[in-house]
Design an enzyme around this catalytic site. Sequence first.
Site, short mmCIF file in Angstrom:
data_model
loop_
_atom_site.label_atom_id
_atom_site.label_comp_id
_atom_site.label_asym_id
_atom_site.label_seq_id
_atom_site.Cartn_x
_atom_site.Cartn_y
_atom_site.Cartn_z
N ASN A 62 0.84 -1.22 0.00
CA ASN A 62 0.00 0.00 0.00
C ASN A 62 0.86 1.26 0.00
OD1 ASN A 62 1.01 0.16 2.57
ND2 ASN A 62 -0.97 0.21 3.62
N TYR A 118 0.40 -2.97 17.53
CA TYR A 118 1.36 -3.77 16.78
C TYR A 118 1.54 -5.14 17.43
CZ TYR A 118 5.59 -5.02 14.22
OH TYR A 118 6.52 -5.65 13.43
N LYS A 178 0.00 -8.60 16.06
CA LYS A 178 0.84 -9.73 15.60
C LYS A 178 0.51 -11.00 16.37
CE LYS A 178 3.61 -7.99 12.37
NZ LYS A 178 3.68 -8.51 10.99
#
Length: 340
Positions: free
Chosen positions: A37, A154, A158
């Site tokens: 992206n 984050y 994950k």
Amino acid sequence: MKQSAIVALVAGGAGFIGSHLCRALLDRGFEVICLDNLQTARQINLVSLEGARGFTFIHADIVDPLPDSVTRRRDIGRIYNLACAASPPQYQADPEHTMLTSVVGTDRLLRLAEQTRARFLLTSTSEVYGDPEAHPQREEYRGWVNCTGPRACYDEGKRAAEAIAFDFGRLGRADVRVARIFNTYGPNMHPDDGRVISNLLCQALSGEDITIYGDGSQTRSFCFVSDMVDGLMQLMEADGIELAPVNLGNPEEFTILQLLERVVAQTRSTSRVSYKSLPIDDPRRRRPDIGRARDLLGWTPRVSLEEGLRITCDFFATELRSGGDDIRRLGGDNRQIAAE
Ligand code: UDP
């Protein structure tokens, strides 16, 4: 390890590690579809890849439904998921998107792996161990993570991505591998990435104040990018391995002050050191136990910090000299959320 015309999809392939991985895959005869992206990637990372035989770039975000040009294909043999901002200031800039990239994006790619019967590799992170009480970190350690802090988008993202990946693996829906990547550095990092090696080298090279967060006694273990890419490819290509996460990183551990010494020696910088507050939830120490990677893959990092810093320093020196529009305003605000 020469392979002919296996198609590898690399989500996040324009990023720092992803661009090196795309290059290595092409060099070994894979056809590469790079999906990115361009949120944190550098256009420049693609320049040397575009035009290479067997390379296709698709501008897409894995949070959105995957483009038809990908889902229509039945010949994808490998799916590497490296798509996610990985530097604290960058993943904290849009935390909701960071979480969705790991959770929704990984699910979409796993479904693609299920459809195509491609092998799937998730790049997870040492962040799943949080601020670890166990040292060095072995894969069995379940971590000490704060699910309400600014790093949660984050590290919890994950952890959720690992959970989905292991479910797909357990249920036989996909052939899954999970690498837990520890701090990695090298050429193609964005000078404005905000991580310690890029910050310290760029500040030292341009004579700006060098920012040390906290007192610099916290530790990290730094892996050069070529070692990391070798580890990822070896994990993907290994046959018949058990479903289990694998730490990839360099087990040599340094305090941030020891890193500073090496950066100053390498750059001969006369910059002043400026101490800033430590970011919230900044792990005090981090070092991988890589016994599993060694046993399973025979993998071990080869590039020392000294050699890797020299190569990375040359890269940033060239970048700073060329002054391209990719070069950040040094000293700008690329900080993470700091403790009071
Ligand atoms: N750090 C620092 N100065 C900087 C950037 C980072 O002292 O300019 C510290 C940071 O607080 C952390 C370590 O260096 O303790 C590694 O930070 P980085 O953001 O590179 O990666 P992390 O391992 O925290 O994700």
